[in-house]
Design an enzyme around this catalytic site. Structure first.
Site: not given
Length: 479
Positions: A178, A230, A251, A285, A381
């Site tokens: 997806k 996230s 990840e 990231c 972040e």
């Protein structure tokens, strides 16, 4: 006059389909802020159909000898090269990225990564067989896990799609993938390309939102759930998958420290760090967005970095002079803007700190100095073109601050002192440590973090191993 929107469709069991209940969602081009397509908003019936297709296709795909799976993957890589311009066009609509950089920085590594895993398909080795008990021989088998439910992010829809499907298919698994609801176009095109090569059901794509992803992870069929996203999403996936003990590959976010010591070539470091921080609008990231600079060169470094930011250009995809395009969506623009709006009084915006234009979701290259370790923008972040700078006094303080966040994906050290570089690389609590560089990745080396950056590896033989399971076979040799 209204322009008819392009209609994207799910790819299930070798054919394109609308959502079973007909629901759709508009897809926005972030460079314009306008809709260009509609995509299925897939529900439980669509998830059921995709999982059944993948489960039905699994036995035959699993039982292929590795050399046959390798051939399929090599054909996929060749097809991606041949249809590169179509993939680039779809990705640019997805993301607003510069056309030239998408062509040079994404297509070649994607193709290389597929070919790497094509080779890995033929390296399903176990440890040496032997007699560890008298009269009995032990053998180790590495086997595919089964159906893999995979969710890719919106920052690199094509490349992260490759990181998902390539090791999974190479190892003998089947896939339901997806894409993000904001970036489905290139993944649907990949389904068309891959679907023309592999047997029906081996590779399936369903579009949808977080509820679709949740339904995939909660489904009883997949043996593994893999997500790039996230921390919040990763924690939800891990919790959901725990209910039936699915394997999980996560990840997640990052907050990479970039530790610059006083013996660094400032001009070279600033040039490299600014690119590694602003590339892809900082939506990476591993982006070099949290710089720690020795106090003796802090002011000089900040001045040079602010100038580099002012000289960095963002703009439309067809502008050959831009380093990066827009933020991916309106919510991301709001998030980045919020971090800057909430800066404490002791922080100083050295460059940028504003939206660019009224059309699309562009944000200026931004540098913020004067920050403290517990400031929100240091600890969380941003995922935007924002580089923060802190001043440290010595190696011990630099290490303490570098490790003093909840993320642990990537980091870098900038120094000419080899011993210091080795000490830092040993003590930095991150899945990757670059020395005098930041952000290069190769297919042969693992990518993945610790702490709240998740677990499991992408790329490399380690990433391939994550998509296999280990079986011990013991047989009597005494008749």
């Amino acid at each position: 006059m209204t322009t008819e929107l392009r209609r994207l469709r799910n790819y299930i069991d070798g054919e394109f389909r609308d959502a079973a209940d007909g629901r759709t969602t508009e897809v926005i081009n972030p460079a314009t802020g306008e809709a260009y397509a509609v995509a299925p908003l897939s529900g439980q019936a669509d998830v059921d159909a995709a999982m059944k297709a993948a489960a039905d296709a699994f036995p035959a795909w699993r039982d292929l000898v590795p050399a046959e799976r390798q051939k399929y993957l090599l054909k996929i890589a060749d097809a991606f090269e041949e249809r590169a311009e179509e993939l680039i066009a779809a990705e640019v609509e997805n993301t607003g990225k510069p056309i030239g950089l998408t062509r040079s920085e994404e297509i070649p590594p994607m193709v290389d990564q597929i070919r790497f895993f094509a080779g890995a398909a033929r390296m399903l080795e176990g440890r040496a067989a032997g007699e560890y008990m008298e009269g009995l021989t032990s053998i180790i088998r590495r086997e595919p896990i089964g159906v893999c439910a995979q969710v890719a992010p919106w920052n690199y829809p094509m490349m992260m799609g490759v990181w998902k499907f390539a090791p999974a298919l190479a190892a003998g698994n089947t896939v339901v993938l997806k894409p993000s609801d904001t970036t489905p176009a290139s993944t649907v095109l990949m389904a068309e390309i891959i679907g023309s090569i592999v047997p029906a059901g081996v590779f399936n794509v369903i579009c949808g939102d977080r509820d679709t992803g949740r339904a995939m992870v909660e489904h009883k069929t997949p043996a593994m759930a893999s997500i790039t996203g996230s921390v919040r999403a990763g924690m939800q996936v891990a919790e959901s998958a725990s209910k039936d003990l699915k394997r999980v590959h996560l990840e997640l976010g990052g907050k990479a420290p970039v530790v610059v010591f006083e013996d660094t070539d400032i001009a070279k470091a600033v040039e490299d760090i600014s690119v590694a921080g602003f590339f892809n609008a900082g939506q990476d990231c591993t982006a070099a967005t949290r710089v720690l600079v020795h106090e003796s060169i802090h002011d000089e470094f900040v001045t040079a970095l602010a100038k580099a930011a002012a000289d960095t250009k963002t703009g439309q995809p067809d502008d050959e002079d831009v380093l990066y395009g827009p933020l991916n969506n309106a919510n991301q623009l709001k998030q980045v803007t919020g971090f800057i709006d909430r800066l404490p009084a002791h922080a100083k915006v050295e460059a940028g700190g504003r939206r660019v234009g009224e059309k699309g979701y562009f944000y200026a290259p931004t540098v913020v100095s004067g920050l403290k370790q517990d400031d929100e923008i240091i600890q969380n972040e941003v995922f935007g073109p924002v580089i923060t700078v802190q001043s440290f006094a010595d190696e011990a303080q630099a290490l303490e601050w570098a490790n003093g966040v909840e993320y642990a994906l990537a980091s870098s050290v900038w120094t000419k002192d080899h011993a210091r570089a080795m000490r830092m690389s040993k003590s930095l609590d991150f899945g990757c440590v670059w020395i005098n560089t930041h952000i290069p990745l190769v297919a042969e080396m693992p990518h993945g973090g610790f702490k709240k950056s998740g677990y499991g590896k992408d790329l490399s033989a380690y990433g391939f191993d994550d998509y296999t399971r280990i079986k011990h076979v013991m047989t009597s040799i005494e008749g």
